[in-house]
Design an enzyme around this catalytic site. Structure first.
Site, short mmCIF file in Angstrom:
data_model
loop_
_atom_site.label_atom_id
_atom_site.label_comp_id
_atom_site.label_asym_id
_atom_site.label_seq_id
_atom_site.Cartn_x
_atom_site.Cartn_y
_atom_site.Cartn_z
N GLU A 1 -4.64 7.11 7.08
CA GLU A 1 -5.82 6.48 6.33
C GLU A 1 -6.18 5.16 6.97
O GLU A 1 -7.34 4.74 7.20
CB GLU A 1 -5.21 6.09 4.91
CG GLU A 1 -6.16 5.32 4.07
CD GLU A 1 -5.97 4.78 2.96
OE1 GLU A 1 -6.61 4.00 2.26
OE2 GLU A 1 -4.64 5.24 2.49
N GLU B 1 2.47 1.60 -3.31
CA GLU B 1 1.49 2.13 -4.51
C GLU B 1 1.58 3.84 -4.13
O GLU B 1 1.50 4.65 -5.27
CB GLU B 1 0.00 1.72 -4.15
CG GLU B 1 -1.05 2.21 -4.99
CD GLU B 1 -2.15 2.59 -4.17
OE1 GLU B 1 -2.75 3.83 -4.20
OE2 GLU B 1 -2.87 1.69 -3.55
N HIS B 2 1.46 4.19 -3.02
CA HIS B 2 1.45 5.55 -2.92
C HIS B 2 2.94 6.32 -3.27
O HIS B 2 2.96 7.17 -4.19
CB HIS B 2 1.42 6.20 -1.37
CG HIS B 2 -0.01 6.03 -1.00
ND1 HIS B 2 -0.68 7.20 -0.56
CD2 HIS B 2 -0.84 4.97 -0.98
CE1 HIS B 2 -1.93 6.67 0.09
NE2 HIS B 2 -1.86 5.50 -0.34
N GLU C 1 4.21 9.93 3.01
CA GLU C 1 3.21 8.82 2.59
C GLU C 1 3.15 7.72 3.49
O GLU C 1 1.92 7.37 3.76
CB GLU C 1 3.49 8.34 1.19
CG GLU C 1 3.25 9.52 -0.09
CD GLU C 1 2.19 9.81 -0.09
OE1 GLU C 1 1.07 9.25 -0.23
OE2 GLU C 1 2.12 11.32 -0.27
N HIS D 1 0.72 -1.16 -0.02
CA HIS D 1 -0.09 -0.10 -0.01
C HIS D 1 0.86 1.15 0.15
O HIS D 1 0.71 2.11 -0.85
CB HIS D 1 -0.94 0.00 1.48
CG HIS D 1 -1.84 1.26 1.38
ND1 HIS D 1 -2.93 1.09 2.33
CD2 HIS D 1 -2.16 1.99 0.44
CE1 HIS D 1 -3.65 2.43 2.10
NE2 HIS D 1 -3.37 2.77 1.03
#
Length: 1046
Positions: free
Chosen positions: A213, A106-107, A179, A103
């Protein structure tokens, strides 16, 4: 605004996949998909070898599977006469642990690359493209980067950016800390002031976009249940999204190593779709791949645990303040099914799942929810075919502790009954009819849908060519079904056994407090570890503060970064005049009818609006319940199960919902009412009308089961309310902030905001000894004027030319069957008023915040509307994203302009620092007014706006702008020209007029944990939904401890 990281996706339960076709011209099908236009199997072309070719006539496509000669990259091209072309590159990314490395990668992958070494080119490309879809998905065991566009140059630009971003990212350390995670002062800007900042500002906290998040995700009890279930069923697949308790173990070096091992062409699957030439794609992709050599990669397909007998697991979870104290358990039972590479059996198991649980008349709904064991199905319920092994789960939310074992018993009983009785043929015929419609129903996003349908299985061994062979699969199912006992045999094969996992989440009154305590302890340990590298604690803190300020400087410098290396399309590529579709109007009695006649593949699309005047609040707030109830209760002559069977057998679906639309001419004028919609094969249109009439006018609100079923609906809605707000909290904040500004804002809050949630949960909590008669009388009152053959009703029909005459005859008969008069609802209470120019705070049990600031602007036809739309794009991409997301660590933030409705607003999503966000929003108008906007800035904002205006549209949606809102083609054309002609001076003018001069007229709403700064002295009005008191009550009751057993 696109929330990139919102696209983290857990493995989801699903039933059958129905393809949706797109508008296409038959002569084009032959041209685009003609086999003679492609190389032969075995031929090499631009670094690729063609392995297989398959024509799929029922989907009007040709699929070509190729392999890159040098690296072994898999490539699937789907040729189809569809201008909305799709690209996707994906990688198998089995997560090695729960740190969320796939994840976070991905950022950070999208934060800059070798060819495009600017900070965050992904977000900076958003306003430089005419794409109608750009995003990235982190799924449980793979990561995918897709986009869609109709513009050929745009496709080339984005493909270049995506390939370079994934294969050659910079992965700089400050991108990782921004991130992923870091430790820094809570408010670094305050640390810089003359006094050195307050102690609160200096307080060290965990930061990071993904970290915040996933804290937000963990606030969603439904997500938490699902992910803990996956932890125990698939221990071999760690949490790809990341567990906040483990994210802080991830290092920058581990991130770079994971990229090196996984984001390689040898581990890649590339998909292209549409009408653009394959040769052009091959040239570009090969140019990006050929510098790599083939490597050995981890293609392992992870499998679930072995279930050779009953296994029971119980874990602890948070209390749900909107669910009764004695119904705080969630529980499910899971079976392992067959190998999903068996496409026919996999498809058939999806149908079996559909028959077992889809609809109010389904066996599992009746025996689990209607029986009162739970309020709604659990988040993992359904047939999940995303992995190598199919998984079937059924569970419930809001279960009493003593009823947990009864759920398993009820499931066993249901399966035995179904095996003995079998499935009614009409139900299977209904599903097959839905399949027939799915091949005819035209959508504008078929390519994106097919990519999302193919990729999970493709990464787990499912042959994409088999998955595309739709008609072969359906034919195989029908042949097996015709032999008899097929579906029942599958049920017996997989579900009539005790090889199960029973997974239960029990409530803990201390769960939330323990989360906070764990984070504090972990933070202290990390700070202690950092301190060991310095002579003393003071110097360690000074270093962390300095690092945070350095990151701020990097972020600030990125504002004015040279972006000339990024490709772009141009405003000159946007046609000044939009193609107009032809419509005609007619009247049948007093009812006006809008006709759009175009090729629809033998389908008719129906929509109608029944407008209301002077609807009292006490009835309006009941409309959401009314629209649910008439699709639940049944009539005196037909059960809801029978009606559902007919809906599936005769239509593609019927929907009834609340409608409200501001006038494009005035903010004080609006329309409200009910909207009705459905579609069917031309031959079945009369049946669709009769079913709609039956549902609306004949639903029996006085039947012996009516009150019980209404309670079920209320309890089901309440059981998901907290999770719904956690998922879309910014929408609820915006709706409430807008409620006091315009008439339509007030109506939207009543029918879909936190006010509606509070009403629903209050009604759901009524004891069974207290009647719902007052509610039922209001529902009956709405039914009396819900649909009438009067001038309050208007209709829109989209159909083929060949079916216009029979459609007109069918519509006339339908209208003749409706009541010819409407009763006027009597107002018995005063209107609910919402605050204007206020600051409202809603205490909710979340670890992050959702905020919104809104202000009134101008009607649609006002010339100021165009620069306001441009201003919203500029603020989002040039300021708010930078301040709220990059600097503030929120998951997302941006500005919006409701052109129809006259509202301008700003919002943040999963925000750890709402006080700073409010300051940024308050100063945004002055910033925009004083900023020197360049021609490129304005150009990019216009491109961003026209992504929506010129997005492809399906034939079923043509004419809906005019029908639903009254915006004519002339109004739209004027708006289009004004948008294309907006100047920097106009943007500055509206920023000053609406965001600066009228700043005091704005309204603010925040949802989240109440802290010391939320005081009356600071201007806040706390609007408690009753959750705080209920949480306290639940905690005082102290449910027992849970245990985990083998």
């Amino acid at each position: 605004m696109m929330l990139r990281s919102a696209r983290w996706q857990p493995r989801t339960a699903r039933n059958i996949h129905l393809p949706r076709t797109t508008p296409s011209i038959r002569r084009g099908y032959a041209a685009v998909t003609d086999l003679s236009a492609f190389p032969k199997v075995g031929e090499q072309l631009h670094g690729f070898t063609l392995k297989r070719v398959k024509q799929v006539p029922e989907l009007e496509l040709t699929a070509l599977q190729l392999q890159h000669d040098k690296t072994g990259a898999d490539y699937l091209h789907i040729a189809r006469d569809d201008a909305n072309n799709v690209f996707s590159i994906g990688f198998k990314t089995n997560p090695p642990d729960d740190t969320g490395v796939p994840h976070i990668l991905e950022h950070t992958t999208l934060c800059g690359s070798e060819k495009y070494p600017v900070r965050d080119p992904f977000f900076k490309m958003l306003p430089r493209t005419l794409s109608n879809f750009m995003n990235a998905f982190t799924s449980s065991d793979h990561t995918t980067y897709p986009f869609a566009t109709t513009n050929a140059q745009d496709f080339k630009n984005l493909m270049s950016v995506y390939l370079d971003a994934t294969l050659r990212p910079l992965l700089q350390e400050n991108d990782f800390t921004q991130e992923g995670w870091r430790i820094g002062p809570e408010n670094p800007l305050a640390v810089q002031d003359a006094e050195g900042g307050s102690e609160d500002a200096k307080r060290l906290v965990f930061k990071g976009v993904v970290y915040n998040e996933m804290k937000g995700q963990m606030s969603d009890a439904g997500y938490l249940y699902y992910i803990r279930f996956q932890d125990h069923l698939f221990p071999a697949i760690n949490n790809s999204g990341g567990d906040p308790q483990k994210i802080t173990d991830l290092t920058w070096e581990q991130l770079k190593r994971f990229h090196r091992d996984h984001y390689h062409p040898s581990n890649a699957k590339v998909l292209t779709y549409g009408d653009m030439p394959l040769v052009d794609h091959l040239k570009e992709i090969d140019s990006q791949l050929r510098s790599f050599d083939k490597i050995t990669v981890d293609h392992e397909v992870k499998t679930p645990i072995t279930l050779d007998g009953p296994k029971h697991v119980t874990v602890l979870g948070p209390l749900d303040p909107l669910v009764p104290a004695d119904r705080q358990h969630k529980t499910s039972v899971t079976w392992l099914m067959g190998d999903t590479t068996n496409v026919l059996e996999n498809f058939s198991l999806g149908i079996l799942s559909n028959l077992l649980m889809d609809g109010y008349g389904s066996p599992l709904y009746r025996n689990l929810i209607e029986s009162g064991l739970g309020a709604d199905f659990s988040p993992n319920t359904g047939y999940d075919s995303a992995g190598k092994t199919g998984v079937f789960s059924v569970g419930l939310n809001a279960v009493k502790e003593e009823d947990v074992p009864k759920v398993r018993e009820a499931l066993a009983k249901t399966f035995i009954e179904v095996r003995e009785k079998g499935f009614d043929k009409i139900k299977v015929d209904g599903i097959l009819h839905q399949l027939e419609l799915s091949l005819k129903h035209k959508t504008a996003h078929f390519g994106m849908g097919i990519m999302q349908r193919l990729k999970p299985g493709w990464f787990n061994g499912v042959d994409p060519m088999d998955a595309l062979a739709w008609q072969d699969t359906v034919n195989g199912f029908q042949a097996n079904y015709a032999k008899g006992d097929y579906l029942e045999g599958l049920l017996e094969k997989y579900l009539l056994n005790d090889r199960t996992l029973t997974f239960t989440m029990a409530p803990s009154e201390t769960y939330s407090k323990e989360l906070v305590a764990e984070e504090s302890k972990r933070l202290a340990e990390k700070i202690s570890d950092a301190t060991k590298q310095f002579p003393n604690e003071k110097e360690a803190h000074a270093y962390l503060e300095k690092r945070e300020l350095e990151l701020l400087e990097v972020q600030e410098n990125a504002r004015n970064q040279d972006l000339s290396c990024l490709p772009t399309v141009h405003v000159k590529d946007i046609p000044r005049e939009k193609e107009r579709k032809s419509f005609r109007e007619s009247s049948i009695g007093d009812v006006k009818v809008q006709w759009r006649e175009a090729p629809t593949n033998g389908l008719t699309y129906f929509r109608a609006i029944q407008s209301f005047q002077d609807l009292p609040d006490e009835l309006r707030e009941m409309i959401p319940l009314f629209t649910s109830a008439i699709q639940r209760l049944g009539t005196r002559n037909k059960t809801m199960e029978q009606l559902e069977e007919l809906i599936k057998l005769k239509t593609g679906g019927i929907s009834i919902g609340y409608h409200t639309s501001p006038s494009p001419l005035s903010l004080s004028k609006y329309e409200e009412g009910l909207t009705f919609a459905g579609y069917a094969l031309d031959r079945n249109v009369p049946d669709m009308y009769e079913l709609l009439r039956t549902l609306v006018t004949e639903t029996d609100f006085e039947g012996p089961e009516a009150e019980k079923k209404i309670r079920e609906l209320l309890q089901s809605s309440a059981s998901g309310a907290v999770n719904s707000i956690a998922e879309s909290g910014h929408s609820y904040a915006r709706t409430f902030a807008e409620a006091g500004l315009t008439p339509v804002g007030r109506l939207n809050e009543q029918t879909g905001g936190v006010s509606q949630v509070k009403l629903t949960t209050n009604l759901a909590s009524r004891p069974s000894t207290e009647s719902l008669n007052d509610v039922i009388q209001k529902l009956k009152a709405i039914q009396s004027f819900a649909i009438t053959n009067t001038n309050k009703l208007r209709v829109a029909i989209n159909c083929g030319h060949e079916s216009s005459t029979p459609n007109q005859d069918s519509l006339r008969r339908f209208l003749d069957s409706l009541p010819a008069t409407a009763t006027s609802p009597a107002t018995t209470s005063s209107q609910t008023q919402y605050p204007r120019n206020s600051k409202s705070f809603f205490p909710l049990p979340y670890q992050v915040y959702y905020s919104a600031r809104a202000m009134q602007t101008v009607p649609y036809v006002d010339a100021s509307g165009a620069p306001l739309e441009i201003l919203a794009k500029l603020l989002t991409h040039k300021h708010l994203h930078h301040e709220i997301r990059e600097k503030g660590g929120a998951y997302g933030g941006g500005a919006y302009s409701r052109s129809l409705g006259g509202l301008f607003g700003m919002y943040s999503y999963r925000d750890p620092n709402p006080q700073n966000t409010m300051k940024v929003m308050a100063e945004a108008g002055q910033w925009a007014r004083d900023y020197v906007w360049t021609a490129q800035d304005i150009e990019e904002a216009k491109l961003g706006v026209f992504q929506g205006y010129d997005a492809p549209q399906s034939v079923s949606q043509e004419g809906m702008r005019l029908f639903l809102s009254g915006i004519t083609d002339d109004m739209l054309q004027t708006r289009r020209e004004r948008l294309l002609d907006v100047t920097a001076e106009q943007v500055q003018k509206v920023a000053d007029e609406f965001l600066v001069q009228r700043a005091a007229e704005s309204s603010i709403a925040i949802l989240g944990e109440k802290k010391d700064w939320v005081t009356e002295k600071n201007g806040w009005e706390v609007r408690d939904m009753g959750m705080a008191e209920k949480l306290q009550e639940l905690e005082e009751q102290g449910p027992g401890e849970a245990v985990t057993t083998p």
